[in-house]
Scaffold this motif. Structure first.
Motif, PDB file in Angstrom:
ATOM      1  N   THR A  66       0.825  -1.211   0.000  1.00 57.71           N
ATOM      2  CA  THR A  66       0.000   0.000   0.000  1.00 57.71           C
ATOM      3  C   THR A  66       0.860   1.262   0.000  1.00 57.71           C
ATOM      4  N   VAL A  67       2.117   1.122   0.478  1.00 64.11           N
ATOM      5  CA  VAL A  67       3.052   2.258   0.529  1.00 64.11           C
ATOM      6  C   VAL A  67       4.414   1.783   0.045  1.00 64.11           C
ATOM      7  N   LEU A  68       5.016   2.557  -0.837  1.00 63.78           N
ATOM      8  CA  LEU A  68       6.377   2.284  -1.271  1.00 63.78           C
ATOM      9  C   LEU A  68       7.338   3.181  -0.503  1.00 63.78           C
ATOM     10  N   ILE A  69       8.467   2.604  -0.105  1.00 69.58           N
ATOM     11  CA  ILE A  69       9.548   3.375   0.500  1.00 69.58           C
ATOM     12  C   ILE A  69      10.761   3.201  -0.394  1.00 69.58           C
ATOM     13  N   THR A  70      11.373   4.305  -0.786  1.00 64.57           N
ATOM     14  CA  THR A  70      12.595   4.185  -1.566  1.00 64.57           C
ATOM     15  C   THR A  70      13.559   5.296  -1.188  1.00 64.57           C
ATOM     16  N   THR A  71      14.793   5.147  -1.647  1.00 65.66           N
ATOM     17  CA  THR A  71      15.861   6.038  -1.206  1.00 65.66           C
ATOM     18  C   THR A  71      16.631   6.597  -2.388  1.00 65.66           C
ATOM     19  N   GLY A  72      17.464   7.582  -2.104  1.00 66.51           N
ATOM     20  CA  GLY A  72      18.312   8.192  -3.115  1.00 66.51           C
ATOM     21  C   GLY A  72      18.830   9.522  -2.604  1.00 66.51           C
ATOM     22  N   ALA A  73      19.584  10.197  -3.442  1.00 66.31           N
ATOM     23  CA  ALA A  73      20.049  11.541  -3.102  1.00 66.31           C
ATOM     24  C   ALA A  73      18.891  12.528  -3.210  1.00 66.31           C
ATOM     25  N   VAL A  74      19.130  13.768  -2.781  1.00 68.76           N
ATOM     26  CA  VAL A  74      18.057  14.760  -2.754  1.00 68.76           C
ATOM     27  C   VAL A  74      17.415  14.938  -4.128  1.00 68.76           C
ATOM     28  N   GLN A  75      18.216  14.915  -5.185  1.00 71.24           N
ATOM     29  CA  GLN A  75      17.678  15.110  -6.535  1.00 71.24           C
ATOM     30  C   GLN A  75      17.552  13.776  -7.297  1.00 71.24           C
ATOM     31  N   THR A  76      17.210  12.720  -6.595  1.00 71.43           N
ATOM     32  CA  THR A  76      17.166  11.400  -7.193  1.00 71.43           C
ATOM     33  C   THR A  76      16.158  11.290  -8.339  1.00 71.43           C
ATOM     34  N   ASN A  77      16.631  10.821  -9.486  1.00 67.46           N
ATOM     35  CA  ASN A  77      15.737  10.491 -10.597  1.00 67.46           C
ATOM     36  C   ASN A  77      14.933   9.240 -10.267  1.00 67.46           C
ATOM     37  N   HIS A  78      15.589   8.290  -9.608  1.00 62.20           N
ATOM     38  CA  HIS A  78      14.913   7.045  -9.229  1.00 62.20           C
ATOM     39  C   HIS A  78      13.703   7.337  -8.346  1.00 62.20           C
ATOM     40  N   GLY A  79      13.875   8.229  -7.361  1.00 60.44           N
ATOM     41  CA  GLY A  79      12.770   8.561  -6.477  1.00 60.44           C
ATOM     42  C   GLY A  79      11.612   9.214  -7.223  1.00 60.44           C
ATOM     43  N   ARG A  80      11.939  10.131  -8.116  1.00 51.99           N
ATOM     44  CA  ARG A  80      10.888  10.804  -8.903  1.00 51.99           C
ATOM     45  C   ARG A  80      10.072   9.811  -9.712  1.00 51.99           C
ATOM     46  N   LEU A  81      10.758   8.894 -10.389  1.00 55.53           N
ATOM     47  CA  LEU A  81      10.038   7.945 -11.234  1.00 55.53           C
ATOM     48  C   LEU A  81       9.301   6.897 -10.411  1.00 55.53           C
ATOM     49  N   THR A  82       9.866   6.500  -9.269  1.00 56.48           N
ATOM     50  CA  THR A  82       9.155   5.578  -8.392  1.00 56.48           C
ATOM     51  C   THR A  82       7.849   6.198  -7.924  1.00 56.48           C
ATOM     52  N   LEU A  83       7.897   7.470  -7.556  1.00 51.66           N
ATOM     53  CA  LEU A  83       6.697   8.184  -7.137  1.00 51.66           C
ATOM     54  C   LEU A  83       5.672   8.249  -8.257  1.00 51.66           C
ATOM     55  N   ALA A  84       6.114   8.570  -9.464  1.00 53.26           N
ATOM     56  CA  ALA A  84       5.190   8.650 -10.600  1.00 53.26           C
ATOM     57  C   ALA A  84       4.543   7.296 -10.882  1.00 53.26           C
ATOM     58  N   ALA A  85       5.349   6.228 -10.821  1.00 49.55           N
ATOM     59  CA  ALA A  85       4.818   4.887 -11.055  1.00 49.55           C
ATOM     60  C   ALA A  85       3.837   4.491  -9.956  1.00 49.55           C
ATOM     61  N   ALA A  86       4.169   4.842  -8.709  1.00 53.88           N
ATOM     62  CA  ALA A  86       3.272   4.536  -7.596  1.00 53.88           C
ATOM     63  C   ALA A  86       1.941   5.261  -7.758  1.00 53.88           C
ATOM     64  N   TYR A 150       9.718  -1.959   0.351  1.00 56.09           N
ATOM     65  CA  TYR A 150      10.950  -1.183   0.183  1.00 56.09           C
ATOM     66  C   TYR A 150      11.604  -1.471  -1.159  1.00 56.09           C
ATOM     67  N   ILE A 151      11.950  -0.413  -1.887  1.00 57.59           N
ATOM     68  CA  ILE A 151      12.669  -0.523  -3.151  1.00 57.59           C
ATOM     69  C   ILE A 151      14.038   0.119  -2.972  1.00 57.59           C
ATOM     70  N   PRO A 152      15.122  -0.627  -3.099  1.00 54.89           N
ATOM     71  CA  PRO A 152      16.454  -0.025  -2.953  1.00 54.89           C
ATOM     72  C   PRO A 152      16.730   0.954  -4.082  1.00 54.89           C
ATOM     73  N   VAL A 153      17.648   1.864  -3.870  1.00 52.16           N
ATOM     74  CA  VAL A 153      17.971   2.853  -4.909  1.00 52.16           C
ATOM     75  C   VAL A 153      18.402   2.126  -6.182  1.00 52.16           C
ATOM     76  N   GLY A 154      17.813   2.520  -7.305  1.00 52.52           N
ATOM     77  CA  GLY A 154      18.140   1.896  -8.572  1.00 52.52           C
ATOM     78  C   GLY A 154      17.391   0.611  -8.861  1.00 52.52           C
ATOM     79  N   CYS A 155      16.574   0.125  -7.920  1.00 52.67           N
ATOM     80  CA  CYS A 155      15.809  -1.122  -8.043  1.00 52.67           C
ATOM     81  C   CYS A 155      16.709  -2.349  -7.920  1.00 52.67           C
ATOM     82  N   ASP A 156      16.078  -3.499  -7.837  1.00 51.03           N
ATOM     83  CA  ASP A 156      16.794  -4.769  -7.804  1.00 51.03           C
ATOM     84  C   ASP A 156      17.641  -4.879  -9.068  1.00 51.03           C
TER      85      ASP A 156
END
Length: 257
Positions: A66-86, A150-156
């Motif tokens: 129901t909730v995704l948790i992910t990590t990255g630097a402040v300007q993470t592209n991975h975080g932005r796209l994970t949020l959009a996909a979620a 939990y999704i690690p930075v950059g995904c599996d």
């Protein structure tokens, strides 16, 4: 396009276009240079993470997240796209970002706020700090009745490798319709699974005639060429292929960090 028997959800618009860079080719006196526009894959301003997230999100859905948790630097592209996909899959997102909270939000972190991120946490830039905060958030969310994933930075790395092996198949098919066969593919290389996928795809769909050159975007404690070969080997094992990759054949340049 699909490689291997692994769950996947459709998030992007593929194939992404290929464009000629005539001015750059002329500047360099001749080599024909093309660009694969994975920034135009149709979600969250695009980027290479989306091909990986199609696999990762399928697993999250299967586990009832129901909730995704992910990590990255402040300007993470991975975080932005994970949020959009979620958002597309009606899931909430919590970001744990390494670095200081900026006084004024801009770039990706501003987009994160606009796209409705549930929470943003800032921690010091260490794996221990990230792990501690993620564990704390998981415990709290579980206590609130949520099912965090939990999704690690950059995904599996397996998902990144499969996603970009598929991209090579897509690329070869597109160029083949125009009777073109590329000699090199050049990619930014961070967590390295994009490069490992391109290496695997080159083996499967061009028998290594397409040489993959990785340009490092950050220094790693581990050897980048070994990471690339290890991930390619893991994906080959997953697919049941009798293929092996050696770090000595991986091109990973860190001259430009």
């Amino acid at each position: 396009m699909q490689i291997g028997d692994v769950s996947r959800v459709s998030l992007g618009e593929f194939p992404t276009p290929i464009q000629k860079l005539d001015n750059l080719s002329n500047k360099l006196d001749g080599p024909e240079i093309l660009i694969k526009r994975d920034d135009m894959n149709g979600l969250g301003t695009g980027g290479n993470k989306l091909r990986k997230l199609e696999f990762e999100m399928a697993k999250a859905k299967e586990e009832g997240a129901t909730v995704l948790i992910t990590t990255g630097a402040v300007q993470t592209n991975h975080g932005r796209l994970t949020l959009a996909a979620a958002n597309k899959l009606n899931l909430k997102t919590v970001l744990v970002l390494t670095g200081e909270e900026p006084e004024n939000f801009s770039g990706n972190i501003l987009l994160d706020k606009i796209m409705g991120v549930e929470e943003i946490h800032f921690v010091e830039d260490s794996q221990q700090a990230v792990d501690q905060r993620v564990n704390s958030i998981e415990e709290r969310l579980t206590g609130e009745g949520e099912n965090p994933y939990y999704i690690p930075v950059g995904c599996d790395p397996l998902y990144g490798t499969l996603g970009y092996a598929t991209c090579v198949m897509e690329l070869v098919n597109q160029l083949g319709m125009n009777h073109k066969a590329p000699d090199y593919i050049v990619t930014a290389s961070g967590t390295t699974s994009t490069q490992s996928g391109l290496v695997l795809g080159s083996r499967l769909f061009t028998r290594d005639q397409l040489e993959v050159v990785g340009i490092s975007v950050s220094y790693h404690e581990r050897s980048r060429d070994k990471d690339v070969s290890d991930y390619a080997n893991q994906a080959a094992d997953f697919l049941g292929l009798e293929e092996s990759f050696s770090s000595s054949n991986i091109i990973a340049l860190d001259d430009y960090v």
